[in-house]
Design an enzyme around this catalytic site. Structure first.
Site, short mmCIF file in Angstrom:
data_model
loop_
_atom_site.label_atom_id
_atom_site.label_comp_id
_atom_site.label_asym_id
_atom_site.label_seq_id
_atom_site.Cartn_x
_atom_site.Cartn_y
_atom_site.Cartn_z
CD GLU A 1 7.32 -3.14 29.32
OE1 GLU A 1 6.89 -2.32 29.82
OE2 GLU A 1 8.08 -4.04 30.06
CG HIS B 1 7.11 -12.61 35.77
ND1 HIS B 1 6.24 -12.04 36.96
CD2 HIS B 1 8.00 -11.66 35.58
CE1 HIS B 1 6.79 -10.64 36.81
NE2 HIS B 1 7.78 -10.47 36.27
#
Lengths: 344, 336
Positions: free
Chosen positions: B73, B142
């Site tokens: 990322e 998440h």
């Protein structure tokens, strides 16, 4: 066309002139900081001039570079104007960033300089992105990331190199191994002999060059640039160099002695290049002296002008956040300002 | 605001579709209209994205424009920043908002600051799409709702659609914006359906809230999933309590005028947003109303959100911490 063709005598003299300009600029910046003239921090490039000049000489005008917190040398090597740079160091309105960036954030995107950067290791992902734009639009340009030996310990440079390698992006990763990450010697921060061994992990070429030799840096980057532009992907180059000054001005440098510095100063990039040019008949001693004096005068004039220049209007603190207007900034600013924002 | 809207161009055709389809349609239209736009992220290509939002795009636009990345990322967020600074318009997908922490450096110190630090001499036309929210038993790493963080941080804009139409309109505005815009999609809404304008130039300006249902007794300012749940609640309460429901849509900039106008009418405010309650989106909405409509308030402002805990795994626990329509009802009951 390369920015400076080091194969020619004119190019060699221009490379010398730029190295002398960098040294004059940073010597003056150090002096001004010591005198309390400059706000903030300054990180000087003295000793490392051959890396910036050799690398930028090998690039084309439209190529991009990313830089570090020690970025003055990269700016001058890429052709930025020392006068505007000096104004930025003072925080004046005429500086490259209108006084919003200072020494650590000088940028000129139109000139291909994507910014000095206060975060160690943050530049290489940006270079990967500039290289992605080049590939995406088939522009033929190359992006070169300058970063220090300390940054090789940062995770995001490895991500950036891996992406550039995987996508065959036109990028060059150039680590300036100046032997210290802030105050800690390079051998205490890395377990490899040469930082260029890093390249093996990405299956890209990697080599170490003498960063005190402007020609050696030029040749390495020239080859890496050609490879990048030919669509063969990035190259990792380590340039071994040395910073004569501390990590920042005011650094007491308990991590080394004057003798340590003197060993590298014996191989000074400017002196050794001068010796070679004089021997080859490209430059005489007096021409060198004149060139050095001219660089110093130019920087003195830039500093004098910057000192007298105007500070930005305080209201400009609320400008430049976004391309579009957001009502919040002006509304909040008007309430915060002691004068009620009457002049806005 | 500089962005064009469809307003004034007459009633455009609409079609019922899901939030997922609306987002995909927005990307498809912008990819078709502007060659500088490309999509980049983990598994966005052949895989189609973990929530299948980018599904099929690679077939039409190719791997150069629908670009799978390594799982890095920081690397690809940074590359998007560098690409945006040099003339392209990346649309980055971050699979789960929780992973924004992984690339926070490139967002906080590069994307958000470059334009300002460089004296306005660079533009940063990057869009970041990401998913938020609990409800799937995905546990803490998440399921987070992080939009307050980015709405708070200077230099980036943040939007959070509450309907299929706003999902399309806000994303198109984000992609066309020359500023960095984060689009926070609630993952429980991808199957939600609604009428979506088919006009290719339908956009929703940043900083514009939408009054989804008019009411007289209390204003509910909601985001994302809470918009739909609040509308259902308002329907249930019809005849008993008249509830005005506003989809906030844009977290930064924020539409103070619409909020103030509504509270001036109703005198009561509930803020419903699936994020931690302290120092958050709720607080910002409440502050704007307090600063501008204090004397219209007939009761204390109520906040509905997550009680400053992470989202747990067990359905019994997860359901406990997530806000729902009945929590909004309880808040209304406290003040009406």
């Amino acid at each position: 066309m390369v920015v400076i063709d080091l194969e020619t005598e004119d190019g060699q003299r221009e490379a010398m002139r730029r190295m002398l300009t960098i040294r004059a600029f940073d010597s003056k910046a150090g002096e001004l900081f010591g005198d309390g003239e400059l706000p903030g921090f300054v990180h000087l490039y003295i000793g490392e001039e051959a890396v910036g000049v050799g690398a930028c000489a090998a690039l084309e005008d439209d190529d991009y570079i990313t830089s570090t917190h020690r970025g003055h040398g990269h700016c001058i090597a890429k052709g930025l104007d020392p006068e505007e740079m000096m104004a930025e160091l003072y925080g004046k309105a005429d500086g490259y960033c209108n006084g919003k960036g200072g020494s650590m954030h000088i940028a000129d995107v139109d000139a291909g300089m994507l910014g000095a950067n206060g975060i160690v290791g943050a530049g290489p992902p940006l270079a990967t992105g500039a290289a992605l734009t080049s590939q995406y639009n088939d522009e033929g340009t190359v992006a070169l990331a300058f970063f220090g030996d300390g940054a090789v310990a940062q995770g995001q440079i490895h991500e950036a190199i891996n992406i550039a390698a995987t996508w065959d992006l036109p990028a060059v990763f150039l680590v300036e191994n100046n032997q210290f990450g802030e105050g800690t010697p390079v051998e205490k921060q890395h377990n490899v002999q040469n930082l260029s061994e890093t390249a093996e992990a990405y299956n890209i070429p990697g080599f170490t060059v003498d960063g005190m030799d402007v020609t050696a840096v030029y040749e390495a980057v020239r080859e890496a640039r050609k490879r990048a532009a030919d669509g063969e992907g990035p190259t990792f180059i380590e340039a071994e160099t040395y910073r004569y000054r501390g990590h920042f001005e005011g650094d007491q440098q308990p991590y080394r002695t004057d003798e340590d510095v003197a060993i590298w100063q014996d191989r000074d990039a400017i002196e050794s290049f001068k010796g070679r040019l004089v021997e080859a008949g490209t430059l005489t001693e007096s021409e060198f002296d004149e060139m050095e004096a001219t660089a110093r005068d130019e920087i003195e004039a830039a500093a004098a002008k910057a000192k007298e220049a105007d500070y930005p209007d305080p209201s400009e603190a609320y400008d430049d956040m976004f391309n579009q207007t957001v009502p919040e900034i002006s509304a909040f600013a008007d309430r915060m300002r002691t004068d009620g924002g009457e002049d806005r | 605001m500089s962005t064009d809207t469809a307003a004034g161009s007459g009633p455009a055709d609409t079609e019922e579709m899901t939030v997922r389809e609306a987002i995909r349609l927005a990307m498809r239209e912008e990819l078709e209209q502007d060659d500088d736009v490309f999509v980049v992220g983990e598994d966005v290509g052949e895989f189609g994205g973990v929530f299948e939002v980018t599904s099929g795009l690679v077939d039409d636009f190719g791997e150069d424009r629908i670009r799978d990345t390594p799982i890095s990322e920081a690397g690809f967020m940074g590359a998007a920043v560098g690409a945006a600074a040099t003339g392209t318009r990346p649309v980055v997908e971050i699979m789960f908002a929780d992973f924004l922490g992984v690339c926070a450096e490139q967002i906080i110190n590069q994307m958000a600051k470059n334009r300002y630090m460089f004296g306005g001499k660079t533009e940063m036309p990057v869009t970041v799409r990401t998913t938020e929210g609990g409800g799937m038993g995905a546990a803490s790493q998440h399921s987070g709702t992080l939009h307050t963080w980015f709405a708070h941080f200077p230099g980036v804009m943040a939007v959070a659609p509450g309907s299929p139409a706003s999902a399309k309109g806000l994303l198109k505005t984000a992609i066309r914006s020359d500023d960095p815009v984060f689009v926070f999609e609630n993952k429980m809404m991808y199957e939600q359906t609604g009428e979506v304008p088919l006009d290719e130039n339908f956009t929703i300006p940043l900083g514009e809230a939408s009054v989804e249902r008019e009411g007289e007794d209390v204003t509910v300012v909601a985001t994302q999933r809470m918009v739909g749940e609040s509308l259902e609640l308002a329907e249930e309460l019809a005849g008993e309590t008249s509830v005005e429901v506003i989809d906030l849509q844009s977290l930064y900039p924020l539409d103070t005028d619409t909020l103030v106008e509504s509270v001036n009418k109703t005198g009561r405010l509930v803020v419903a947003d699936e994020s931690p309650l302290s120092y958050g989106t709720h607080a910002e909405v409440a502050s704007r109303v307090m600063e501008n409509a204090f004397y219209s308030l007939d009761a204390p402002i109520q906040r509905v959100g997550v009680a400053d805990v992470h989202i747990p795994f067990s359905p019994a626990l997860e359901d406990e911490v997530l806000p729902h329509g009945d929590d909004v009802k309880a808040a209304i009951d406290r003040i009406v």
